[in-house]
Design a protein around this motif. Sequence first.
Motif, PDB file in Angstrom:
ATOM      1  N   ASN A  35       0.814  -1.209   0.000  1.00  0.00           N
ATOM      2  CA  ASN A  35       0.000   0.000   0.000  1.00  0.00           C
ATOM      3  C   ASN A  35       0.854   1.269   0.000  1.00  0.00           C
ATOM      4  O   ASN A  35       0.432   2.296  -0.533  1.00  0.00           O
ATOM      5  N   LEU A  36       2.068   1.211   0.586  1.00  0.00           N
ATOM      6  CA  LEU A  36       2.983   2.348   0.469  1.00  0.00           C
ATOM      7  C   LEU A  36       3.382   2.580  -0.979  1.00  0.00           C
ATOM      8  O   LEU A  36       3.574   3.724  -1.412  1.00  0.00           O
ATOM      9  N   SER A  37       3.510   1.502  -1.733  1.00  0.00           N
ATOM     10  CA  SER A  37       3.803   1.629  -3.157  1.00  0.00           C
ATOM     11  C   SER A  37       2.724   2.429  -3.862  1.00  0.00           C
ATOM     12  O   SER A  37       3.019   3.323  -4.671  1.00  0.00           O
ATOM     13  N   THR A  38       1.474   2.135  -3.537  1.00  0.00           N
ATOM     14  CA  THR A  38       0.358   2.901  -4.116  1.00  0.00           C
ATOM     15  C   THR A  38       0.446   4.370  -3.725  1.00  0.00           C
ATOM     16  O   THR A  38       0.213   5.263  -4.553  1.00  0.00           O
ATOM     17  N   VAL A  39       0.803   4.631  -2.483  1.00  0.00           N
ATOM     18  CA  VAL A  39       0.901   6.012  -2.013  1.00  0.00           C
ATOM     19  C   VAL A  39       1.913   6.797  -2.837  1.00  0.00           C
ATOM     20  O   VAL A  39       1.617   7.880  -3.367  1.00  0.00           O
ATOM     21  N   TRP A  40       3.125   6.262  -3.002  1.00  0.00           N
ATOM     22  CA  TRP A  40       4.167   7.017  -3.693  1.00  0.00           C
ATOM     23  C   TRP A  40       3.880   7.172  -5.183  1.00  0.00           C
ATOM     24  O   TRP A  40       4.145   8.224  -5.772  1.00  0.00           O
ATOM     25  N   ASN A  70       2.002  10.797  -9.587  1.00  0.00           N
ATOM     26  CA  ASN A  70       1.021  11.091 -10.626  1.00  0.00           C
ATOM     27  C   ASN A  70       0.172  12.304 -10.273  1.00  0.00           C
ATOM     28  O   ASN A  70      -0.173  13.109 -11.153  1.00  0.00           O
ATOM     29  N   SER A  71      -0.163  12.465  -8.998  1.00  0.00           N
ATOM     30  CA  SER A  71      -0.959  13.624  -8.584  1.00  0.00           C
ATOM     31  C   SER A  71      -0.197  14.919  -8.815  1.00  0.00           C
ATOM     32  O   SER A  71      -0.786  15.940  -9.189  1.00  0.00           O
ATOM     33  N   SER A  81      -6.501  11.605  -4.238  1.00  0.00           N
ATOM     34  CA  SER A  81      -6.103  10.588  -5.221  1.00  0.00           C
ATOM     35  C   SER A  81      -5.633   9.323  -4.526  1.00  0.00           C
ATOM     36  O   SER A  81      -5.997   8.207  -4.918  1.00  0.00           O
ATOM     37  N   VAL A  82      -4.816   9.477  -3.488  1.00  0.00           N
ATOM     38  CA  VAL A  82      -4.343   8.315  -2.739  1.00  0.00           C
ATOM     39  C   VAL A  82      -5.520   7.587  -2.093  1.00  0.00           C
ATOM     40  O   VAL A  82      -5.617   6.350  -2.146  1.00  0.00           O
ATOM     41  N   SER A  83      -6.432   8.333  -1.508  1.00  0.00           N
ATOM     42  CA  SER A  83      -7.598   7.725  -0.854  1.00  0.00           C
ATOM     43  C   SER A  83      -8.478   6.988  -1.859  1.00  0.00           C
ATOM     44  O   SER A  83      -8.945   5.871  -1.601  1.00  0.00           O
ATOM     45  N   HIS A  84      -8.693   7.623  -3.010  1.00  0.00           N
ATOM     46  CA  HIS A  84      -9.556   7.038  -4.034  1.00  0.00           C
ATOM     47  C   HIS A  84      -8.963   5.734  -4.561  1.00  0.00           C
ATOM     48  O   HIS A  84      -9.674   4.730  -4.729  1.00  0.00           O
ATOM     49  N   MET A  85      -7.651   5.721  -4.799  1.00  0.00           N
ATOM     50  CA  MET A  85      -7.013   4.519  -5.330  1.00  0.00           C
ATOM     51  C   MET A  85      -6.913   3.436  -4.266  1.00  0.00           C
ATOM     52  O   MET A  85      -7.102   2.239  -4.563  1.00  0.00           O
ATOM     53  N   PHE A  86      -6.630   3.815  -3.019  1.00  0.00           N
ATOM     54  CA  PHE A  86      -6.576   2.832  -1.943  1.00  0.00           C
ATOM     55  C   PHE A  86      -7.914   2.113  -1.813  1.00  0.00           C
ATOM     56  O   PHE A  86      -7.977   0.875  -1.733  1.00  0.00           O
ATOM     57  N   LEU A  87      -8.990   2.857  -1.807  1.00  0.00           N
ATOM     58  CA  LEU A  87     -10.314   2.248  -1.694  1.00  0.00           C
ATOM     59  C   LEU A  87     -10.654   1.434  -2.938  1.00  0.00           C
ATOM     60  O   LEU A  87     -11.318   0.398  -2.844  1.00  0.00           O
TER      61      LEU A  87
END
Length: 481
Positions: A142-147, A152-153, A185-191
């Motif tokens: 999930n840290l990978s998704t964050v970075w 991208n953001s 963006s991070v929240s949307h992709m995490f969910l």
Amino acid sequence: MFEHFSDTVVLSRMQFALTSIFHMLWPILTTGMGIYLVIVEGLWLKTRNPDYYYHARFWAKIYLLNFGIGVATGLPMEFQFGTNWAPFSESVGDFFGSILGFEASMAFMLEAGFLGIMLFGWTRVPPVMHYIATIMVALGANLSTVWILVANSWMQTPNGGDFVDGKFIVQDYFQAILNPAALVSVSHMFLATLETSLFVIGGISAWYILSKRHSAFFATSLKIVLAATIAVAPLQIYVGHLSGEQVYENQPSKLAAIEARWETIPAGEPAPWSMMAWPNGKAETNEWEMNVPGGLGYILALKPTLPTPILGLKEWVPSDRPPLLGLIFYSFRIMAGIGVFLAALMALSVLQWLRGKLSDEAISQQRWLLRSWMFAAPLGYIAVETGWTVREVGRQPWIVYGQIRTAEAASNLPPGDVLASLSIFTGVYTLLLISALFFGSRILREGPNLSLPIPGVTVDPDGDSTPAEFVPDQRPVEAQQ
């Protein structure tokens, strides 16, 4: 059409689109399923119910398959910033490169470092140590998704510095990381990854129940998934609303493309929502459309009117407008429609649960509901891919919104070379997809192995299990599987 095969920029964009769309299929599941593995292993440690242990062992196999292909397809995608997009990397590398470095060193290495313990350490390390390893794997994924979303953001809403002679100079590193689009963006992709993973697990569980294989076992996983979606599905819709607000405030040309809105809607006037339309870029109009009066206002601000204008596409010259309006317009509606459908399926499933229809004895009779979960299993992937289509195509013609044009960011390569690499990627990724489907189907056909020894438990000749002191297994890993 064929003239595009002599255009380096178009070919480089096609190659990056192919690699990113294919790569995204795999970390979507690992990021969400990692959290699911943390849940079921935690339940096993708390209750010592062997079902939860066997769930962790079974779903970890699918996790490993996705992780392997994700690694194999993710590295070539990042290498393209140096091969196909060198001017972009040179311009923004001081910030963008460090963020990708964080993703590799802080996230990927964390996940990969503990993965071996999570997969093969069940009988080699104490259960608590194994649980910590599972948590670290999920955290790394999930840290990978964050970075990646931070990087991208920043391309969507650049912040934290200035462009000087075409090069981005960082003034405030944290302001660049926490750019206006980052948090939502991070929240949307995490969910999105969590919701997709939950419905994949739920859909597979429904298939087993309909096939009358381990029905009680997979009824448990379906109920765990359903309990989680009660929070995730509605929250994803709300965060999607926040994402729309962010686009409205920071990327007006993208919003105009999403809505196929040609004329500006003045502040204070009702903002209709185009439910269906067919945009015609040459004529600068929609050939036909179906509008919901005030609908866009409710989507963006929960009221029919907005305090600032909604700019129409005619406010920009054609070269500054996003291309492929029909693709952007309908991709957004597919994404949003799937989100609503998944939330509705969750609500219906909860209703049946409350009515006692999901008990171990009755769940196999809910054939229409189980088929709906099977149908929903791939929908999260489609929603994520269409959402990223809106995000990336809607940003065009800019690679960094309002600062660097995509055409200026591509490397000056011979078109034939890019076409050759694109063809190779297409062939290799086709083989990887076939391999993934083959091995994934084999895992599903074999089903869970309910005869694996449980750490810390001994079984006497009568079949009764009793707790025992943990003793590490010294046999080779192969002998333990």
